[in-house]
Design a protein around this motif. Structure first.
Motif, PDB file in Angstrom:
ATOM      1  N   ILE A   1      12.122  -0.578 -11.874  1.00  0.00           N
ATOM      2  CA  ILE A   1      11.192  -0.560 -13.013  1.00  0.00           C
ATOM      3  C   ILE A   1      10.892  -1.960 -13.529  1.00  0.00           C
ATOM      4  N   GLN A   2      11.504  -2.980 -12.927  1.00  0.00           N
ATOM      5  CA  GLN A   2      11.210  -4.339 -13.353  1.00  0.00           C
ATOM      6  C   GLN A   2      10.774  -5.178 -12.164  1.00  0.00           C
TER       7      GLN A   2
ATOM      8  N   LEU B   1       9.116  -3.630  -7.699  1.00  0.00           N
ATOM      9  CA  LEU B   1       8.646  -2.468  -8.454  1.00  0.00           C
ATOM     10  C   LEU B   1       8.598  -1.230  -7.560  1.00  0.00           C
TER      11      LEU B   1
ATOM     12  N   SER C   1       7.447   1.920 -14.610  1.00  0.00           N
ATOM     13  CA  SER C   1       7.327   0.484 -14.360  1.00  0.00           C
ATOM     14  C   SER C   1       5.959  -0.072 -14.747  1.00  0.00           C
TER      15      SER C   1
END
Length: 597
Positions: A172-173, A390, A397
């Protein structure tokens, strides 16, 4: 850039800032002491880089580190990440939580009404406390953020506590080229956790300039400013003054307002910014109350324009062939953080020495100091987001990407060296929705530059304005034949080969895309591949992989330590001959795509 890829993909300012402002440094031993944002310089600022208390843990629920009497086990040198040698730790294993603490004093001679705490970048979710009270939080690992700490300060020592949560493998980052395995592999390298750019405090007025957008108008010899003011504006005047060689060449005043501040500075001296002559005007911005300054910002700008005409990208109305290099901004001892300001400048000079006139800033958001030197040295760049890492199947995200990319655009849009945006690199089809959203956001926030929604692989915008392809074919004959055949009917939009080459040399425990038998074999391959692109009138540029070796990926023009691997003068000569694109008169672009005629 993770493997040999061929993708047609649809075929389709002045020295005042660097001297007068940036020489006002804290103690000489402070690491990275220069002002971190040369386009927003105030007289009252204090660099907080240096030794901080430090702790790390994988327990996300452990909040005991906020206690005033908590003993921190380690020391770290900010702004360098824990993984780097320059941090004093060089810890490269995974960790999800890092904690930083130090004390500081507001300088006694400051006259500013308010104080803001800035962090240049901290990866990834950051929370900040001052004197035990939370002052704010930020999500995103690549851009600056700040909090007003005026009401949290006390006389004497003040304590600032910073926590960063960074889960590289979460999906998600955005992590860019930070490796998701324990050790670096392929074209992923050592991670960066937590603070990796300068931390500082700054004094501002009771009302102050919170943002300014500079819109150069080359044709009309003027610059248009859109400024935002925070705080009470009643009775205030906003004044902007442009200077050339220390002489005022344009000024404008407006009654200060919230976001409705538009100033037009007609310039008595028209001095365009270009690769050959990268002239920068100084810009002074003042909020005045009865003629006295409430807030003053020193900045700069360049007078240049980027336009698309047919299949050409024109800079100041000319088809400048973009001889760019892939620059990933890694350093042996600092990882994502350059050890010194001179190292940032030095990378640009190394690139120019080899014949490149710009760079694709790859899978990393470069710090404002690098962009400042690009502005000063006439070095064109494409800005990118570190989108690797991602999981595009997880919608969680998306929002952090949109939010941070917007912050990046607002931070960097006034740099004349930036000639285009490329938010993503090599994205899969499931990223198409995010591509479209970010493409539209980019054009809305900064309509002055071309946008490639994603470099290589899947392109999801139905009507792109710029296209590109990646091709690591090591055979100059087949490479030339393919790209000549790609444009039999001419280009329909501006197109460039945004990754090619990657020729390995001096491989020691690593890899490159292809290793010649001998050094003359390298030069022959480099020239053959490059000539094929220089000779193609349908291409506005190329991007060679890459500027330096990085850890196990050893296909740079220079070693990881910035030592030359080749005769750079020879490479310079190969690259700097006139390109077919540059020979075409502008009238060709007015009438349609280029041809071989």
């Amino acid at each position: 850039m993770r493997r040999t890829v061929f993708m047609l993909a649809g075929l389709l300012a002045l020295s005042l800032v660097s001297t007068a402002f940036c020489q006002e440094k804290p103690a000489a031993k402070t690491p990275r002491p220069e002002h971190p944002q040369p386009q927003m310089v105030r007289a009252e600022w204090l660099n907080l880089n240096g030794t901080w208390e430090f702790a790390e843990t994988d327990d996300v629920k452990d909040t005991s580190w906020t206690a005033a009497d908590k003993v921190f086990p380690d020391k770290i040198v900010v702004p360098f990440c824990r993984e780097s040698k320059l941090s004093g730790l060089a810890r490269k294993g995974f960790v999800k939580n890092v904690w930083y603490r130090r004390t500081f004093q507001k300088p006694a001679d400051w006259k500013s009404d308010r104080v803001r705490l800035h962090i240049g970048a901290c990866d990834w979710q950051t929370t900040v406390w001052v004197n035990g009270q939370k002052v704010g939080a930020h999500t995103g690992g690549s851009t600056a953020f700040c909090f007003d700490i005026t009401d949290r300060l006390k006389p004497g020592d003040n304590t600032v506590l910073v926590h960063a949560f960074d889960d590289t493998r979460s999906g998600i980052q955005a992590t860019g080229k930070q490796c998701h395995a324990e050790k670096s592999e392929g074209c992923s390298y050592t991670r960066t956790t937590g603070i990796w750019q300068t931390v500082w405090i700054e004094g501002v007025g009771s009302a102050f300039l919170s943002d300014v957008r500079v819109e150069p108008d080359l044709k009309n010899s003027r610059v248009v400013l859109q400024a935002e003011v925070a705080g009470p504006c009643d009775g205030l005047t906003l004044r902007a003054t442009a200077l050339a060689d220390g002489k005022a060449v344009g000024t404008a005043d407006v009654p200060a307002d919230w976001r409705n501040n538009r100033l037009v500075l007609n310039l008595s001296e028209k001095r365009p910014w270009s690769i050959e002559t990268p002239f920068l005007y100084d810009l002074k911005l003042e909020l005045l109350k009865d003629g006295r300054p409430v807030d003053t910002v020193n900045s700069y700008f360049g007078l240049r324009e980027v336009t698309i005409r047919g299949a050409a990208i024109l800079i100041n109305g000319k088809p400048v062939f973009q001889r760019t290099v892939l620059d990933q901004g890694f350093y042996p001892e600092g990882i994502w953080t350059a050890p010194t300001d001179e190292a940032l400048r030095g990378d640009i000079k190394l690139s120019q020495a080899a014949g490149f006139n710009g760079a694709r800033l790859h899978q990393k958001v470069f710090e404002p100091r690098f962009l400042y030197w690009a502005d000063k040295l006439g070095y064109i760049v494409w800005g990118e987001f570190p989108n690797w890492g991602l999981n595009h199947k997880n919608a969680e995200s998306n929002l952090p990407v949109i939010d941070e990319w917007t912050e990046i655009l607002r931070r960097d849009r006034n740099h004349p060296a930036i000639v285009g945006w490329c938010p993503f690199n090599e994205t899969p089809p499931e990223a198409e929705l995010l591509q479209k959203i970010v493409f539209d956001v980019t054009r809305a926030v900064d309509p002055s530059r071309p946008v490639i929604e994603s470099s290589g692989w899947h392109h999801g915008v139905p009507n792109p304005e710029v296209m590109d392809g990646h091709d690591y074919d090591q055979n100059p004959v087949s490479f030339r034949s393919r790209w000549d055949a790609a444009f039999k009917k001419g280009a329909t939009v501006p197109f460039f080969v945004s990754e090619y080459g990657g020729i390995g040399w001096n491989i020691q425990g690593g890899w490159g895309y292809g290793v010649p038998k001998d050094i003359e074999g390298f030069y022959a391959r480099f020239q053959g591949l490059t000539d094929a692109l220089l000779d193609n009138p349908n291409l506005f540029g190329y991007c060679y992989t890459q500027l330096t070796d990085i850890e196990q990926e050893q296909n740079g023009i220079y070693t990881y330590e910035r030592k030359p691997k080749f005769d750079v003068e020879r490479l310079h000569k190969i690259q700097t001959r006139e390109a077919a694109y540059e020979k075409l008169p502008v009238s060709v672009w007015k009438n349609g795509p280029a041809t071989d005629k």
